[in-house]
Design a protein around this motif. Structure first.
Motif, PDB file in Angstrom:
ATOM      1  N   LYS A 174      14.493  -6.795  -5.644  1.00 31.37           N
ATOM      2  CA  LYS A 174      14.809  -5.669  -4.773  1.00 31.37           C
ATOM      3  C   LYS A 174      13.589  -5.297  -3.913  1.00 31.37           C
ATOM      4  CE  LYS A 174      16.318  -0.884  -4.859  1.00 31.37           C
ATOM      5  NZ  LYS A 174      16.595   0.288  -5.691  1.00 31.37           N
ATOM      6  N   GLU A 175      12.407  -5.295  -4.515  1.00 27.93           N
ATOM      7  CA  GLU A 175      11.178  -4.974  -3.779  1.00 27.93           C
ATOM      8  C   GLU A 175      10.887  -6.036  -2.720  1.00 27.93           C
ATOM      9  OE1 GLU A 175       8.340  -4.536  -6.913  1.00 27.93           O
ATOM     10  OE2 GLU A 175       8.950  -2.482  -7.348  1.00 27.93           O
TER      11      GLU A 175
ATOM     12  N   HIS B 244      12.612  -6.582   4.848  1.00 28.51           N
ATOM     13  CA  HIS B 244      13.213  -5.699   5.857  1.00 28.51           C
ATOM     14  C   HIS B 244      12.129  -4.933   6.611  1.00 28.51           C
ATOM     15  CE1 HIS B 244      17.405  -6.412   5.008  1.00 28.51           C
ATOM     16  NE2 HIS B 244      17.246  -6.132   3.717  1.00 28.51           N
ATOM     17  N   LEU B 245      11.156  -4.448   5.881  1.00 28.24           N
ATOM     18  CA  LEU B 245      10.056  -3.706   6.500  1.00 28.24           C
ATOM     19  C   LEU B 245       9.264  -4.611   7.447  1.00 28.24           C
ATOM     20  CD1 LEU B 245       8.461  -1.067   6.673  1.00 28.24           C
ATOM     21  CD2 LEU B 245       7.104  -1.855   4.735  1.00 28.24           C
TER      22      LEU B 245
END
Length: 125
Positions: free
Chosen positions: A4-5, A11-12
Motif C-alpha cells: 500500500k505504501e 502516485h505521489l
C-alpha cells in the motif's frame, strides 16, 4: 502494508513529476511574455513622450504628469492581461506552443528580435 505504501509513493511521484514537467514547460513562455511587455512598454513610452511634449504648454504639475504616466501603464496592463491570461490557462504543451506562436505573430515580436522594428518593415508591391 508495504504494498500500500509503495502504491501511494508511486502516485505521489507521478503527481509531482507531472507538476514539475508542467512547470518546466511553462518556462518556455517567459521570453515571449518579456518581449510582449517590452514592446508594449516601448510603445507606451513613445506615445507618452509625444503627449508630454504636446502638454508642455499646459503647465501641468509633476503630480498631473505622474497621473498621465499611471494612466498609460494601466491601459497597457489591461490590454496585456487577456493574452497573458490565455497563455497561462493553456495547459497542453502543444496548445501553449501554438499560443506562443500566435502571440508572436499578432504582436510581431519576431521582427523586434531580428532587429526589424516598425520602421523597417518591407513594403508590398
Amino acid at each position: 502494508m508495504r504494498q500500500k505504501e509503495m502504491i501511494e509513493a508511486e502516485h505521489l511521484l507521478t503527481e509531482e513529476s507531472t507538476q514539475f514537467i508542467a512547470w518546466r514547460e511553462s518556462l518556455s513562455a517567459v521570453p515571449t511574455i518579456n518581449q510582449l511587455q517590452e514592446r508594449a512598454n516601448l510603445f507606451r513610452e513613445e506615445e507618452l513622450d509625444k503627449c508630454t511634449r504636446k502638454l508642455s504648454n499646459a503647465n501641468l504639475s509633476a503630480k498631473e504628469l505622474e497621473a498621465v504616466e499611471r494612466l498609460s501603464r494601466g491601459i497597457v496592463n489591461k490590454l496585456l492581461h487577456g493574452p497573458m491570461a490565455h497563455l497561462r490557462k493553456t495547459e497542453s504543451i502543444e496548445g501553449k506552443q501554438t499560443t506562443l506562436k500566435e502571440l508572436n505573430a499578432m504582436f510581431r515580436l519576431e521582427e523586434d528580435a531580428n532587429g526589424r522594428g516598425r520602421k523597417n518593415t518591407r513594403r508590398r508591391s
